[in-house]
Design a protein around this motif. Sequence first.
Motif, PDB file in Angstrom:
ATOM      1  N   CYS A  44       0.822  -1.213   0.000  1.00  0.00           N
ATOM      2  CA  CYS A  44       0.000   0.000   0.000  1.00  0.00           C
ATOM      3  C   CYS A  44       0.857   1.264   0.000  1.00  0.00           C
ATOM      4  N   ARG A  45       1.987   1.222   0.688  1.00  0.00           N
ATOM      5  CA  ARG A  45       2.894   2.389   0.681  1.00  0.00           C
ATOM      6  C   ARG A  45       3.319   2.732  -0.742  1.00  0.00           C
ATOM      7  N   LYS A  46       3.603   1.703  -1.537  1.00  0.00           N
ATOM      8  CA  LYS A  46       4.032   1.916  -2.927  1.00  0.00           C
ATOM      9  C   LYS A  46       2.960   2.655  -3.728  1.00  0.00           C
ATOM     10  N   GLU A  47       1.717   2.514  -3.312  1.00  0.00           N
ATOM     11  CA  GLU A  47       0.604   3.184  -3.984  1.00  0.00           C
ATOM     12  C   GLU A  47       0.247   4.509  -3.318  1.00  0.00           C
ATOM     13  N   GLY A  48       0.968   4.861  -2.246  1.00  0.00           N
ATOM     14  CA  GLY A  48       0.738   6.121  -1.558  1.00  0.00           C
ATOM     15  C   GLY A  48      -0.311   6.065  -0.457  1.00  0.00           C
ATOM     16  N   TYR A  49      -0.644   4.849   0.027  1.00  0.00           N
ATOM     17  CA  TYR A  49      -1.668   4.686   1.054  1.00  0.00           C
ATOM     18  C   TYR A  49      -1.040   4.327   2.391  1.00  0.00           C
ATOM     19  N   ASN A  50      -1.550   4.926   3.451  1.00  0.00           N
ATOM     20  CA  ASN A  50      -1.148   4.586   4.818  1.00  0.00           C
ATOM     21  C   ASN A  50      -2.223   3.675   5.397  1.00  0.00           C
ATOM     22  N   VAL A  51      -1.847   2.441   5.692  1.00  0.00           N
ATOM     23  CA  VAL A  51      -2.836   1.447   6.114  1.00  0.00           C
ATOM     24  C   VAL A  51      -2.375   0.696   7.349  1.00  0.00           C
ATOM     25  N   SER A  52      -3.300  -0.069   7.870  1.00  0.00           N
ATOM     26  CA  SER A  52      -2.991  -1.080   8.885  1.00  0.00           C
ATOM     27  C   SER A  52      -3.255  -2.436   8.273  1.00  0.00           C
ATOM     28  N   ALA A  53      -2.476  -3.422   8.726  1.00  0.00           N
ATOM     29  CA  ALA A  53      -2.664  -4.803   8.282  1.00  0.00           C
ATOM     30  C   ALA A  53      -2.658  -5.692   9.519  1.00  0.00           C
ATOM     31  N   VAL A  54      -3.638  -6.579   9.578  1.00  0.00           N
ATOM     32  CA  VAL A  54      -3.758  -7.502  10.710  1.00  0.00           C
ATOM     33  C   VAL A  54      -3.856  -8.920  10.163  1.00  0.00           C
ATOM     34  N   VAL A  55      -3.082  -9.819  10.748  1.00  0.00           N
ATOM     35  CA  VAL A  55      -3.134 -11.236  10.395  1.00  0.00           C
ATOM     36  C   VAL A  55      -3.684 -11.995  11.592  1.00  0.00           C
ATOM     37  N   LEU A  56      -4.757 -12.765  11.331  1.00  0.00           N
ATOM     38  CA  LEU A  56      -5.360 -13.610  12.357  1.00  0.00           C
ATOM     39  C   LEU A  56      -4.963 -15.061  12.114  1.00  0.00           C
ATOM     40  N   ASP A  57      -4.882 -15.835  13.185  1.00  0.00           N
ATOM     41  CA  ASP A  57      -4.659 -17.263  13.023  1.00  0.00           C
ATOM     42  C   ASP A  57      -5.976 -17.944  12.702  1.00  0.00           C
ATOM     43  N   ARG A  58      -5.953 -19.240  12.534  1.00  0.00           N
ATOM     44  CA  ARG A  58      -7.135 -19.999  12.112  1.00  0.00           C
ATOM     45  C   ARG A  58      -8.309 -19.870  13.076  1.00  0.00           C
ATOM     46  N   ALA A  59      -8.032 -19.552  14.330  1.00  0.00           N
ATOM     47  CA  ALA A  59      -9.089 -19.407  15.333  1.00  0.00           C
ATOM     48  C   ALA A  59      -9.586 -17.968  15.459  1.00  0.00           C
ATOM     49  N   GLY A  60      -8.995 -17.061  14.688  1.00  0.00           N
ATOM     50  CA  GLY A  60      -9.422 -15.670  14.736  1.00  0.00           C
ATOM     51  C   GLY A  60      -8.672 -14.829  15.754  1.00  0.00           C
ATOM     52  N   ASN A  61      -7.580 -15.350  16.281  1.00  0.00           N
ATOM     53  CA  ASN A  61      -6.760 -14.586  17.226  1.00  0.00           C
ATOM     54  C   ASN A  61      -5.724 -13.764  16.474  1.00  0.00           C
ATOM     55  N   VAL A  62      -5.448 -12.563  16.960  1.00  0.00           N
ATOM     56  CA  VAL A  62      -4.455 -11.713  16.314  1.00  0.00           C
ATOM     57  C   VAL A  62      -3.085 -12.360  16.451  1.00  0.00           C
ATOM     58  N   GLN A  63      -2.434 -12.544  15.304  1.00  0.00           N
ATOM     59  CA  GLN A  63      -1.074 -13.090  15.275  1.00  0.00           C
ATOM     60  C   GLN A  63      -0.061 -11.974  14.995  1.00  0.00           C
ATOM     61  N   ALA A  64      -0.469 -10.999  14.168  1.00  0.00           N
ATOM     62  CA  ALA A  64       0.399  -9.853  13.871  1.00  0.00           C
ATOM     63  C   ALA A  64      -0.483  -8.670  13.491  1.00  0.00           C
ATOM     64  N   ALA A  65      -0.097  -7.488  13.946  1.00  0.00           N
ATOM     65  CA  ALA A  65      -0.837  -6.273  13.622  1.00  0.00           C
ATOM     66  C   ALA A  65       0.146  -5.122  13.452  1.00  0.00           C
TER      67      ALA A  65
END
Length: 158
Positions: A44-65
């Motif tokens: 998204c930075r390459k396109e000029g956007y400031n974003v957040s990205a969140v990865v959940l595990d298979r159970a829906g728990n936050v693994q990375a944010a």
Amino acid sequence: MKTLVALTLFAALPAMAAQPDMLPVKQISLELARDIAMDAVEACRKEGYNVSAVVLDRAGNVQAALRDTLAARHTLEIAERKAGMSIMSGIASGEFLAARGDIRPELNHINGLIVMEGGLPIAAAGSLIGAVGVSGAPGGEKDAACAAAALKKVEERL
């Protein structure tokens, strides 16, 4: 009658015994989750956007944010909820929106879900191992594109 019940129970025993006590599951690693989140932010930075990205595990728990420096604070929650929609449905959140927009209002009131484009499932060897959600670009299709770019970048690891 007792004989019929006894025979029915006896016939069901092998099926009941065949169920394992422990199940092997595929789980996304912290390292892979971190890389997917960072790759989505960078796409998204390459396109000029400031974003957040969140990865959940298979159970829906936050693994990375990750929240990019200038991304609004609410983008973290929205990204998480988009990923939650993909965990719940097993498909891209935008795909779910297109198929089931009729229940969007109800689902948006469930904690951890939002029916908006920008969440993608993460699969490995045919198993759902997690989902990535992106929020902050001007439009869900752009969020989804950043998530897709991140998954493309790590596809050999899946």
